[in-house]
Scaffold this motif. Structure first.
Motif, PDB file in Angstrom:
ATOM      1  N   VAL A 204      -1.457  -0.220  -6.221  1.00 20.36           N
ATOM      2  CA  VAL A 204      -0.193  -0.567  -6.877  1.00 20.36           C
ATOM      3  C   VAL A 204       0.138  -2.015  -6.550  1.00 20.36           C
ATOM      4  O   VAL A 204      -0.083  -2.462  -5.416  1.00 20.36           O
ATOM      5  CB  VAL A 204       0.972   0.343  -6.405  1.00 20.36           C
ATOM      6  N   VAL A 205       0.669  -2.735  -7.535  1.00 25.95           N
ATOM      7  CA  VAL A 205       1.071  -4.128  -7.349  1.00 25.95           C
ATOM      8  C   VAL A 205       2.585  -4.227  -7.503  1.00 25.95           C
ATOM      9  O   VAL A 205       3.170  -3.563  -8.371  1.00 25.95           O
ATOM     10  CB  VAL A 205       0.381  -5.052  -8.370  1.00 25.95           C
ATOM     11  N   VAL A 206       3.207  -5.044  -6.663  1.00 27.36           N
ATOM     12  CA  VAL A 206       4.652  -5.278  -6.738  1.00 27.36           C
ATOM     13  C   VAL A 206       4.907  -6.720  -7.177  1.00 27.36           C
ATOM     14  O   VAL A 206       4.399  -7.661  -6.563  1.00 27.36           O
ATOM     15  CB  VAL A 206       5.338  -5.025  -5.381  1.00 27.36           C
ATOM     16  N   ASP A 207       5.664  -6.874  -8.234  1.00 27.89           N
ATOM     17  CA  ASP A 207       6.085  -8.188  -8.713  1.00 27.89           C
ATOM     18  C   ASP A 207       7.344  -8.587  -7.963  1.00 27.89           C
ATOM     19  O   ASP A 207       8.428  -8.074  -8.227  1.00 27.89           O
ATOM     20  CB  ASP A 207       6.346  -8.126 -10.223  1.00 27.89           C
ATOM     21  N   ALA A 208       7.182  -9.520  -7.023  1.00 25.65           N
ATOM     22  CA  ALA A 208       8.322 -10.051  -6.269  1.00 25.65           C
ATOM     23  C   ALA A 208       8.403 -11.561  -6.472  1.00 25.65           C
ATOM     24  O   ALA A 208       8.850 -12.296  -5.584  1.00 25.65           O
ATOM     25  CB  ALA A 208       8.198  -9.699  -4.792  1.00 25.65           C
ATOM     26  N   LEU A 209       7.972 -12.012  -7.631  1.00 27.08           N
ATOM     27  CA  LEU A 209       7.971 -13.433  -7.956  1.00 27.08           C
ATOM     28  C   LEU A 209       9.350 -13.893  -8.393  1.00 27.08           C
ATOM     29  O   LEU A 209      10.243 -13.075  -8.665  1.00 27.08           O
ATOM     30  CB  LEU A 209       6.937 -13.705  -9.052  1.00 27.08           C
TER      31      LEU A 209
ATOM     32  N   ARG B 143      -5.939  -2.862 -15.229  1.00 30.09           N
ATOM     33  CA  ARG B 143      -5.240  -1.578 -15.419  1.00 30.09           C
ATOM     34  C   ARG B 143      -4.613  -1.085 -14.118  1.00 30.09           C
ATOM     35  O   ARG B 143      -4.752   0.088 -13.725  1.00 30.09           O
ATOM     36  CB  ARG B 143      -6.179  -0.521 -16.003  1.00 30.09           C
ATOM     37  N   LYS B 144      -3.913  -1.964 -13.453  1.00 31.65           N
ATOM     38  CA  LYS B 144      -3.228  -1.632 -12.214  1.00 31.65           C
ATOM     39  C   LYS B 144      -1.741  -1.395 -12.484  1.00 31.65           C
ATOM     40  O   LYS B 144      -1.099  -2.189 -13.193  1.00 31.65           O
ATOM     41  CB  LYS B 144      -3.361  -2.774 -11.203  1.00 31.65           C
ATOM     42  N   PRO B 145      -1.145  -0.349 -11.931  1.00 24.14           N
ATOM     43  CA  PRO B 145       0.308  -0.163 -12.055  1.00 24.14           C
ATOM     44  C   PRO B 145       1.046  -1.325 -11.414  1.00 24.14           C
ATOM     45  O   PRO B 145       0.662  -1.804 -10.337  1.00 24.14           O
ATOM     46  CB  PRO B 145       0.574   1.141 -11.301  1.00 24.14           C
ATOM     47  N   LEU B 146       2.113  -1.763 -12.068  1.00 21.86           N
ATOM     48  CA  LEU B 146       2.926  -2.875 -11.566  1.00 21.86           C
ATOM     49  C   LEU B 146       4.379  -2.460 -11.508  1.00 21.86           C
ATOM     50  O   LEU B 146       4.938  -1.979 -12.504  1.00 21.86           O
ATOM     51  CB  LEU B 146       2.788  -4.094 -12.473  1.00 21.86           C
ATOM     52  N   VAL B 147       4.998  -2.654 -10.352  1.00 22.39           N
ATOM     53  CA  VAL B 147       6.448  -2.462 -10.240  1.00 22.39           C
ATOM     54  C   VAL B 147       7.090  -3.840 -10.337  1.00 22.39           C
ATOM     55  O   VAL B 147       6.885  -4.697  -9.474  1.00 22.39           O
ATOM     56  CB  VAL B 147       6.826  -1.768  -8.922  1.00 22.39           C
ATOM     57  N   HIS B 148       7.838  -4.052 -11.396  1.00 22.14           N
ATOM     58  CA  HIS B 148       8.465  -5.349 -11.670  1.00 22.14           C
ATOM     59  C   HIS B 148       9.914  -5.361 -11.212  1.00 22.14           C
ATOM     60  O   HIS B 148      10.660  -4.414 -11.437  1.00 22.14           O
ATOM     61  CB  HIS B 148       8.418  -5.626 -13.181  1.00 22.14           C
TER      62      HIS B 148
ATOM     63  N   ILE C 186      14.914  -0.481  -4.805  1.00 17.51           N
ATOM     64  CA  ILE C 186      14.464   0.291  -5.967  1.00 17.51           C
ATOM     65  C   ILE C 186      12.976   0.085  -6.186  1.00 17.51           C
ATOM     66  O   ILE C 186      12.235   1.039  -6.473  1.00 17.51           O
ATOM     67  CB  ILE C 186      15.272  -0.094  -7.221  1.00 17.51           C
ATOM     68  N   GLU C 187      12.513  -1.152  -6.036  1.00 15.36           N
ATOM     69  CA  GLU C 187      11.078  -1.420  -6.192  1.00 15.36           C
ATOM     70  C   GLU C 187      10.264  -0.629  -5.172  1.00 15.36           C
ATOM     71  O   GLU C 187       9.237  -0.024  -5.510  1.00 15.36           O
ATOM     72  CB  GLU C 187      10.792  -2.911  -6.038  1.00 15.36           C
ATOM     73  N   ALA C 188      10.685  -0.645  -3.925  1.00 12.34           N
ATOM     74  CA  ALA C 188       9.962   0.092  -2.884  1.00 12.34           C
ATOM     75  C   ALA C 188       9.943   1.586  -3.178  1.00 12.34           C
ATOM     76  O   ALA C 188       8.919   2.262  -2.991  1.00 12.34           O
ATOM     77  CB  ALA C 188      10.589  -0.182  -1.520  1.00 12.34           C
ATOM     78  N   ALA C 189      11.068   2.115  -3.655  1.00 13.80           N
ATOM     79  CA  ALA C 189      11.129   3.531  -4.003  1.00 13.80           C
ATOM     80  C   ALA C 189      10.183   3.850  -5.154  1.00 13.80           C
ATOM     81  O   ALA C 189       9.534   4.910  -5.171  1.00 13.80           O
ATOM     82  CB  ALA C 189      12.565   3.918  -4.364  1.00 13.80           C
ATOM     83  N   GLU C 190      10.082   2.949  -6.119  1.00 15.19           N
ATOM     84  CA  GLU C 190       9.156   3.147  -7.238  1.00 15.19           C
ATOM     85  C   GLU C 190       7.711   3.214  -6.748  1.00 15.19           C
ATOM     86  O   GLU C 190       6.917   4.033  -7.216  1.00 15.19           O
ATOM     87  CB  GLU C 190       9.307   2.013  -8.252  1.00 15.19           C
ATOM     88  N   VAL C 191       7.357   2.343  -5.810  1.00 11.11           N
ATOM     89  CA  VAL C 191       6.001   2.358  -5.259  1.00 11.11           C
ATOM     90  C   VAL C 191       5.721   3.697  -4.580  1.00 11.11           C
ATOM     91  O   VAL C 191       4.665   4.310  -4.788  1.00 11.11           O
ATOM     92  CB  VAL C 191       5.798   1.203  -4.257  1.00 11.11           C
TER      93      VAL C 191
END
Length: 248
Positions: free
Chosen positions: A120-125, A142-147, A197-202
């Motif tokens: 999983v990738v997290v967008d924290a940009l 094709r990697k899941p991304l939490v934006h 919220i992002e962390a919870a999504e991951v």
């Protein structure tokens, strides 16, 4: 992961996600792109939760203006590389998590190599130009991304599954926060809300528990405490998805 560690360290979390969920977290590999306000807080939550491996990516150094929201850093860290300080502090938080620091900007030349092995990738940009590189990479791999993104009192979060949801390019066409010029004005606690919220999504993506923000964009108005959810759908002629994805 030993039984004692499960019971002692993660007991309150295991009570919610179960032993199986905790085991899934312990095997998961997550990448956080950007170690600013969002990235530092997301990283702290994921390391605290016990992910197996965390890749942290940033090329910048810590400045005094970062400290009101980037709570992983201290005054004594000003001028130091974010990745180096973050890796040390995150290790202190949970030494069982494998940390993979990348002290570079994410570019079209290195992005695929850096992200190819994560789950999983997290967008924290903090800018949309860098997000374009990240978006193309996660669609291609094709990697899941939490934006997540923040501007002022406002924030937004969405979970992107290439081939099933709109990618970031499409999301920007539908609705996005104003783009920053030079720097993003932000209120610290709003960054914390979005990062949580992002962390919870991951955690939901890894454990398979709950309903992630798939085909949804959550809009947070922290000034008036109004939270809206916008339904999203894919755009057939998206130049990014049409380039990298083939329908099966």
């Amino acid at each position: 992961m030993g039984t004692i560690q499960l019971i002692d360290r993660y007991s309150r979390q295991v009570a919610v996600i179960g032993r199986e969920g905790q085991e899934k977290l312990s095997r998961a590999r997550v990448a956080v792109v950007g170690l600013g306000g969002l990235g530092t807080l997301v990283s702290m939550y994921l390391v605290g939760a016990g992910v197996g491996e965390l890749t942290i990516i940033d090329y910048d150094t810590i400045s005094l203006t970062d400290l009101h929201r980037q709570l992983l850093y201290r005054e004594e860290d000003v001028g130091k590389p974010k990745v180096e300080v973050a890796a040390r502090r995150l290790h202190d938080l949970n030494s069982t998590v494998k940390l993979r620091p990348v002290n570079e900007a994410l570019t079209s030349e290195n992005a695929e190599e850096v992200l190819k092995d994560v789950d999983v990738v997290v967008d924290a940009l903090d800018n949309w130009l860098s997000r374009q590189i990240l978006n193309e990479t996660i669609v291609k791999l094709r990697k899941p991304l939490v934006h997540g993104a923040v501007n002022g009192w406002y924030g937004q979060v969405s979970t992107i599954i290439p081939g099933k949801t709109p990618c970031l390019y499409e999301l920007v066409q539908v609705r996005s926060l104003p783009q920053c010029v030079g720097y993003c004005p932000v209120v610290g606690p709003i960054v914390g809300v979005v990062a949580s919220i992002e962390a919870a999504e991951v955690i939901k993506l890894i454990t398979g528990i709950g309903e992630p923000l798939i085909n949804k964009l959550l809009i947070i108005d922290g000034k008036n405490w109004v939270i809206d959810e916008i339904k999203l759908s894919r755009v057939e002629n998206c130049p990014v998805c049409s380039r990298y994805l083939k329908e099966k």
